[in-house]
Design a protein around this motif. Structure first.
Motif, PDB file in Angstrom:
ATOM      1  N   TYR A  42       7.823   9.596   4.812  1.00 41.81           N
ATOM      2  CA  TYR A  42       8.247   8.203   4.663  1.00 41.81           C
ATOM      3  C   TYR A  42       7.710   7.620   3.360  1.00 41.81           C
ATOM      4  CZ  TYR A  42       9.652   3.555   6.196  1.00 41.81           C
ATOM      5  OH  TYR A  42      10.259   2.331   6.291  1.00 41.81           O
TER       6      TYR A  42
ATOM      7  N   LEU B 250       0.022   0.871   5.867  1.00 47.58           N
ATOM      8  CA  LEU B 250       1.111   0.350   6.697  1.00 47.58           C
ATOM      9  C   LEU B 250       1.814   1.491   7.446  1.00 47.58           C
ATOM     10  CD1 LEU B 250       2.343  -2.243   4.092  1.00 47.58           C
ATOM     11  CD2 LEU B 250       1.317  -2.779   6.298  1.00 47.58           C
TER      12      LEU B 250
ATOM     13  N   ARG C 145       2.585  -9.260   5.544  1.00 49.96           N
ATOM     14  CA  ARG C 145       2.879  -7.836   5.636  1.00 49.96           C
ATOM     15  C   ARG C 145       1.827  -7.121   6.490  1.00 49.96           C
ATOM     16  NH1 ARG C 145       2.893  -4.066   0.319  1.00 49.96           N
ATOM     17  NH2 ARG C 145       0.670  -4.472   0.494  1.00 49.96           N
TER      18      ARG C 145
ATOM     19  N   PHE D 162       7.752  -3.395   6.215  1.00 46.07           N
ATOM     20  CA  PHE D 162       7.398  -2.001   5.903  1.00 46.07           C
ATOM     21  C   PHE D 162       6.638  -1.295   7.028  1.00 46.07           C
ATOM     22  CE2 PHE D 162       5.347   1.597   4.010  1.00 46.07           C
ATOM     23  CZ  PHE D 162       6.240   2.029   3.050  1.00 46.07           C
TER      24      PHE D 162
ATOM     25  N   THR E   7      -2.569   2.352  -5.857  1.00 47.28           N
ATOM     26  CA  THR E   7      -2.712   1.268  -4.887  1.00 47.28           C
ATOM     27  C   THR E   7      -1.505   1.151  -3.966  1.00 47.28           C
ATOM     28  OG1 THR E   7      -3.586   0.172  -6.823  1.00 47.28           O
ATOM     29  CG2 THR E   7      -3.699  -1.028  -4.758  1.00 47.28           C
ATOM     30  N   LEU E   8      -0.294   1.290  -4.538  1.00 43.96           N
ATOM     31  CA  LEU E   8       0.897   1.120  -3.709  1.00 43.96           C
ATOM     32  C   LEU E   8       0.970   2.216  -2.649  1.00 43.96           C
ATOM     33  CD1 LEU E   8       3.480   0.091  -6.416  1.00 43.96           C
ATOM     34  CD2 LEU E   8       2.449  -1.344  -4.652  1.00 43.96           C
TER      35      LEU E   8
ATOM     36  N   LEU F 270      10.011   4.444  -6.883  1.00 47.95           N
ATOM     37  CA  LEU F 270       9.207   3.991  -8.018  1.00 47.95           C
ATOM     38  C   LEU F 270       9.200   5.019  -9.142  1.00 47.95           C
ATOM     39  CD1 LEU F 270       6.195   2.355  -6.165  1.00 47.95           C
ATOM     40  CD2 LEU F 270       7.996   1.204  -7.434  1.00 47.95           C
TER      41      LEU F 270
ATOM     42  N   GLN G 203      10.814  -3.659 -16.260  1.00 43.81           N
ATOM     43  CA  GLN G 203      10.558  -3.892 -14.835  1.00 43.81           C
ATOM     44  C   GLN G 203       9.051  -3.929 -14.591  1.00 43.81           C
ATOM     45  OE1 GLN G 203      11.832  -0.686 -12.412  1.00 43.81           O
ATOM     46  NE2 GLN G 203      11.894  -1.880 -10.556  1.00 43.81           N
TER      47      GLN G 203
ATOM     48  N   LYS H 175       2.582 -14.527  -3.404  1.00 40.61           N
ATOM     49  CA  LYS H 175       2.320 -13.096  -3.249  1.00 40.61           C
ATOM     50  C   LYS H 175       1.243 -12.880  -2.194  1.00 40.61           C
ATOM     51  CE  LYS H 175       3.316 -11.497  -7.877  1.00 40.61           C
ATOM     52  NZ  LYS H 175       2.757 -10.999  -9.122  1.00 40.61           N
TER      53      LYS H 175
ATOM     54  N   ALA I  49      -0.841  -5.500  -3.975  1.00 40.28           N
ATOM     55  CA  ALA I  49      -0.136  -4.226  -3.860  1.00 40.28           C
ATOM     56  C   ALA I  49       1.190  -4.359  -3.134  1.00 40.28           C
ATOM     57  CB  ALA I  49      -1.023  -3.179  -3.162  1.00 40.28           C
ATOM     58  N   LEU I  50       1.963  -5.397  -3.474  1.00 40.70           N
ATOM     59  CA  LEU I  50       3.301  -5.522  -2.898  1.00 40.70           C
ATOM     60  C   LEU I  50       4.185  -4.468  -3.542  1.00 40.70           C
ATOM     61  CD1 LEU I  50       3.716  -9.401  -2.976  1.00 40.70           C
ATOM     62  CD2 LEU I  50       2.914  -7.968  -1.105  1.00 40.70           C
ATOM     63  N   PHE I  51       5.164  -3.963  -2.766  1.00 36.01           N
ATOM     64  CA  PHE I  51       6.063  -2.957  -3.316  1.00 36.01           C
ATOM     65  C   PHE I  51       7.059  -3.648  -4.243  1.00 36.01           C
ATOM     66  CE2 PHE I  51       4.854  -1.429   0.974  1.00 36.01           C
ATOM     67  CZ  PHE I  51       4.029  -0.401   0.551  1.00 36.01           C
ATOM     68  N   PRO I  52       7.032  -3.338  -5.536  1.00 41.60           N
ATOM     69  CA  PRO I  52       7.843  -4.094  -6.492  1.00 41.60           C
ATOM     70  C   PRO I  52       9.338  -3.885  -6.308  1.00 41.60           C
ATOM     71  CG  PRO I  52       6.803  -2.231  -7.574  1.00 41.60           C
ATOM     72  CD  PRO I  52       6.232  -2.306  -6.192  1.00 41.60           C
ATOM     73  N   HIS I  53       9.721  -2.771  -5.662  1.00 45.85           N
ATOM     74  CA  HIS I  53      11.147  -2.471  -5.526  1.00 45.85           C
ATOM     75  C   HIS I  53      11.712  -2.970  -4.200  1.00 45.85           C
ATOM     76  CE1 HIS I  53       8.951   0.614  -3.455  1.00 45.85           C
ATOM     77  NE2 HIS I  53      10.045   1.114  -2.925  1.00 45.85           N
ATOM     78  N   LEU I  54      10.888  -3.641  -3.401  1.00 49.85           N
ATOM     79  CA  LEU I  54      11.365  -4.137  -2.114  1.00 49.85           C
ATOM     80  C   LEU I  54      11.286  -5.664  -2.082  1.00 49.85           C
ATOM     81  CD1 LEU I  54       9.613  -1.627   0.331  1.00 49.85           C
ATOM     82  CD2 LEU I  54      11.926  -1.516  -0.569  1.00 49.85           C
TER      83      LEU I  54
ATOM     84  N   LYS J 271       7.581  -7.157 -15.727  1.00 55.03           N
ATOM     85  CA  LYS J 271       7.868  -8.268 -14.809  1.00 55.03           C
ATOM     86  C   LYS J 271       7.055  -8.153 -13.525  1.00 55.03           C
ATOM     87  CE  LYS J 271      12.407  -8.249 -14.633  1.00 55.03           C
ATOM     88  NZ  LYS J 271      13.736  -8.632 -14.205  1.00 55.03           N
ATOM     89  N   GLY J 272       6.956  -6.924 -13.017  1.00 55.55           N
ATOM     90  CA  GLY J 272       6.253  -6.710 -11.745  1.00 55.55           C
ATOM     91  C   GLY J 272       4.790  -7.016 -11.937  1.00 55.55           C
TER      92      GLY J 272
ATOM     93  N   PHE K  92      -4.693  -6.172   0.054  1.00 54.30           N
ATOM     94  CA  PHE K  92      -5.345  -5.568  -1.103  1.00 54.30           C
ATOM     95  C   PHE K  92      -5.650  -6.605  -2.180  1.00 54.30           C
ATOM     96  CE2 PHE K  92      -3.399  -2.088   1.081  1.00 54.30           C
ATOM     97  CZ  PHE K  92      -4.285  -1.041   0.889  1.00 54.30           C
TER      98      PHE K  92
ATOM     99  N   HIS L 139       8.089  -9.822  -8.258  1.00 55.43           N
ATOM    100  CA  HIS L 139       7.898 -10.399  -9.590  1.00 55.43           C
ATOM    101  C   HIS L 139       8.436 -11.826  -9.692  1.00 55.43           C
ATOM    102  CE1 HIS L 139      11.987  -8.662 -10.220  1.00 55.43           C
ATOM    103  NE2 HIS L 139      12.148  -9.784 -10.861  1.00 55.43           N
TER     104      HIS L 139
ATOM    105  N   ARG M  28      10.336   6.246   0.720  1.00 57.89           N
ATOM    106  CA  ARG M  28      10.456   4.787   0.637  1.00 57.89           C
ATOM    107  C   ARG M  28       9.697   4.180  -0.544  1.00 57.89           C
ATOM    108  NH1 ARG M  28      13.569   0.680   2.501  1.00 57.89           N
ATOM    109  NH2 ARG M  28      12.215  -0.713   3.646  1.00 57.89           N
TER     110      ARG M  28
ATOM    111  N   GLU N  90      11.611  -6.903   3.128  1.00 54.86           N
ATOM    112  CA  GLU N  90      11.353  -5.477   3.302  1.00 54.86           C
ATOM    113  C   GLU N  90       9.876  -5.136   3.125  1.00 54.86           C
ATOM    114  OE1 GLU N  90      13.286  -3.105   4.631  1.00 54.86           O
ATOM    115  OE2 GLU N  90      14.465  -4.890   5.021  1.00 54.86           O
TER     116      GLU N  90
ATOM    117  N   ALA O  38      -1.369   1.250  -0.023  1.00 54.31           N
ATOM    118  CA  ALA O  38      -0.786   0.175   0.785  1.00 54.31           C
ATOM    119  C   ALA O  38       0.197   0.762   1.793  1.00 54.31           C
ATOM    120  CB  ALA O  38      -0.098  -0.846  -0.109  1.00 54.31           C
TER     121      ALA O  38
END
Lengths: 273, 395
Positions: free
Chosen positions: A182, A176, B200, B152, A168-169, A191, A269, B193, B139-144, A272-273, B135, B186, A186, B148, A172
């Motif tokens: 990229y 975008l 976004r 994106f 999914t990411l 990840l 992580q 979210k 589907a947010l980027f967990p590391h950003l 949590k995510g 979505f 998170h 990015r 950001e 996404a």
């Protein structure tokens, strides 16, 4: 008294016995490495002399240097290739039948006995030697040999990480306007990083410890620590060897602890995510 | 495409650039609070409506898709006007998400075409379509960070740092998230979210915004609020939205038009009122709210049923078939009504506060009425099934 908090004796005793059985040999080696007595099993007092002597032994230093070069170079190469392989395996639209075959092909080297793998490599290098002298036994052949078995481990670890992340990411990011470079830079690489690092550390540990494959592919000038220990033990066990073994064991333990920590961090992580 | 040729004459790139500029000006012209002054909102909506009539933003023709042996979409065709809010409504597995993914460019149709603003989009990949998606699980980027995440789509198109900052700022303001910029996904609640996902997508000023069940992760109360907020936002921005949902209330609340889907086909298309009041089939009648289905056969100008002869407005296209009537459209009368009167006995009464549900015999009719003390189980009553509310179904 023996049945505290529902832990029955018949379970705890064998468990502790197994632990002792596992670690007693290593513990003994550690103890003898700081025993002042050169011969016999008697305790003659504490010393770090054997560790000091190691540092003055040019053969040991040479072998250490070879081991580290081999481990670092092969790990770097295997990590890059293994990561690419994992991404290719799970993201390229393979036909269904190919998919199963690929998984199997990557898993097979993990379970193949080292000795078979080593013998096969000897044959392969023999053939390649007809093409170029570069394939004479030495550091290069050892690096190639290590890379071939490390790739599978790296690919498996990274692949499992890819499965966890899901698609999914990626979608996404595509949505975008991300082009492939990229997207990789990015999204995918950041990840995947815990998986890549874990795979690399696993590969490094495997290379550091490997004896069989190194032994079969090494040349006269590319002795590594495991090969050196093997050769020395045949001439008799010395306290210097105990010291060397202890150091290698400690290095491995540190690496494995680091690996565990990393895995733990990445799963946390995830939670949590 | 049957658009006036004067419009297609202007180059696409130019239009895109103008669109961005005017969109940004437009965004800035509103205060941050979403309770808009009615006059402003109305004038904008009116302006958008006239604009919308002249062009069709999206045109889908004959789209088919199958996964292996399973036919997921069959000959899908529809058009969406610019500034319209359209909902794809259907039960899970009806193909609505696949259709949305085809519009986004994440899935390739086996056959058929997708045109956006007159331009062929069928084979264009997702990253080169002026379409953005919210979505299902965001589907947010967990590391950003939130900032950001929102930036994106701008960064991947190499927007300048100042342009990124400006646009992200506007988006944050519109969705009231300035305080969240530094947070990571998170650390956000479900509603937050969702707003980040919306920002976004919207920050890219897409010609078409796709929303894949964006409320499914929210609890019921928040969902109701967010639906209205989303509706207002869409009106305010004048953007074309396509939302996928299985929730008929949600579809009714937000949409200008509902496309009801079943088994990979669009079975009915119309305003929420049209699809609710004039369902074409049993499926639509029962999927949107509840309906009484009465089977009968056509005899002379009326339909013979177990409730006696019933007049219907207009002639049904069948000789034997089904009529549908909504429970709230059946009127309870104290004496025999002049037309389509049905005598019935109350079998069960369910009090629901703002209304009452009656189950009556014969024929297991369900009637919804204002709460009344005199209606009890066992009572005999007259019901009026007025012709204008009796809808002949096609199946």
């Amino acid at each position: 008294m023996g049945m505290r908090r529902g832990k029955p004796l018949w379970l705890t005793v064998p468990a502790y016995a197994a632990l002792v059985f596992l670690y007693l040999p290593m513990l003994a080696v550690g103890v003898f490495s700081v025993n002042a007595g050169r011969h016999g099993f008697g305790w003659k007092g504490f010393t770090l002399e054997w560790y000091g002597r190691l540092l003055q032994n040019s053969q040991v230093l040479e072998a250490t240097r070879n081991t580290l070069i081999l481990a670092v170079v092969s790990t770097v190469v295997a990590t890059v290739l293994g990561t690419v392989l994992a991404i290719g395996m799970s993201r390229f639209p393979w036909p269904r039948r190919w998919r199963g075959f690929l998984d199997f092909a990557v898993y097979l080297p993990v379970v193949t006995p080292d000795i078979i793998f080593a013998a096969a490599l000897v044959v392969a290098f023999g053939l390649l030697r007809a093409v170029s002298a570069a394939f004479n036994p030495g550091l290069l052949t050892m690096v190639i040999a290590h890379v071939t078995f490390q790739i599978a481990f790296v690919a498996l670890v990274v692949h499992s990480r890819l499965v966890t992340i899901g698609r999914t990411l990626e979608e996404a990011a595509r949505d975008l306007y991300a082009d492939t470079p990229y997207l990789l830079r990015r999204v995918m690489l950041p990840l995947l990083m815990p998986g890549i690092v874990a795979g690399a550390m696993l590969a490094f540990t495997l290379s550091l410890d490997d004896f069989v494959i190194s032994f079969f592919t090494a040349g006269p000038d590319s002795t590594t620590l495991p090969i050196f220990i093997y050769a020395s033990v045949r001439r008799g066990v010395t306290p210097e060897l105990h010291a060397l073994s202890t150091l290698i064991f400690l290095a491995t333990v540190l690496l494995v602890l680091g690996l565990e920590r990393l895995m733990w961090l990445s799963t946390r992580q995830e939670a949590k995510g | 495409m049957d658009r006036p040729s004067a419009e297609s004459a202007s180059p696409a790139a130019d239009r895109l650039r103008k669109g961005f500029a005017s969109g940004l000006r437009f965004l800035k012209s509103f205060p941050a609070d979403h309770n808009l002054r009615p006059a402003t909102a109305d004038s904008i909506v009116a302006g958008m409506a006239t604009f919308a009539e002249t062009r069709s933003a999206l045109c889908v023709e004959g789209v088919c898709k199958s996964f292996g042996e399973v036919q997921v979409l069959t000959d899908i065709g529809f058009e969406v006007s610019s500034g319209e809010f359209v909902t794809l409504l259907g039960p899970s597995g009806c193909g609505k998400t696949t259709l949305l993914r085809i519009l986004a460019g994440l899935e390739l149709a086996d056959r058929g075409r997708v045109m956006l603003d007159g331009r062929e989009m069928t084979g264009i990949p997702a990253n080169r379509r002026p379409v953005n998606t919210v979505f299902q699980n965001y589907a947010l980027f967990p590391h950003l960070s939130v900032r950001e995440n929102i930036a994106f789509g701008l960064r991947s198109r190499r927007f300048s740092e100042s342009a990124v900052a400006e646009r992200v700022g506007v988006a944050l303001q519109i969705l009231q998230m300035e305080s969240l910029v530094g947070r990571y996904p998170h650390q956000l609640s479900g509603g937050q979210k969702q707003r980040v996902a919306l920002a976004r997508a919207l920050v890219n000023e897409p010609e078409l915004l796709l929303l894949d069940e964006p409320m499914s992760a929210l609890d019921a109360k928040l969902r109701a609020e967010v639906q209205i907020e989303l509706r207002r936002l869409q009106r305010r921005l004048g953007k074309t939205f396509i939302l996928v949902t299985h929730d008929q209330d949600e579809a009714m609340t937000v949409s200008d038009r509902v496309l009801v889907m079943s088994d990979g086909r669009i079975v009915q298309s119309g305003t929420p009122a049209e699809v609710y009041e004039r369902p074409v089939s049993r499926f639509v009648a029962e999927f949107l709210g509840s309906a009484n289905l009465i089977s009968g056969s056509r005899v002379n100008g009326h339909v013979e049923t177990i409730h006696g002869p019933l007049s219907v407005s207009g002639s049904p296209g069948w000789s034997r078939g089904t009529l549908a009537i909504r429970p709230e459209r059946i009127r309870v009368c104290s004496r025999r009504p002049g037309m389509n009167g049905v005598s019935a006995r109350v079998r069960e009464v369910i009090y629901r506060g703002d209304h009452m549900d009656l189950f009556v015999e014969p024929g297991a009719l369900r009637v919804r009425t204002a709460p009344r003390a005199d209606l009890r189980a066992g009572a005999t009553i007259w019901l009026a099934l007025e012709p204008e509310y009796l809808v002949p179904l096609s199946d």
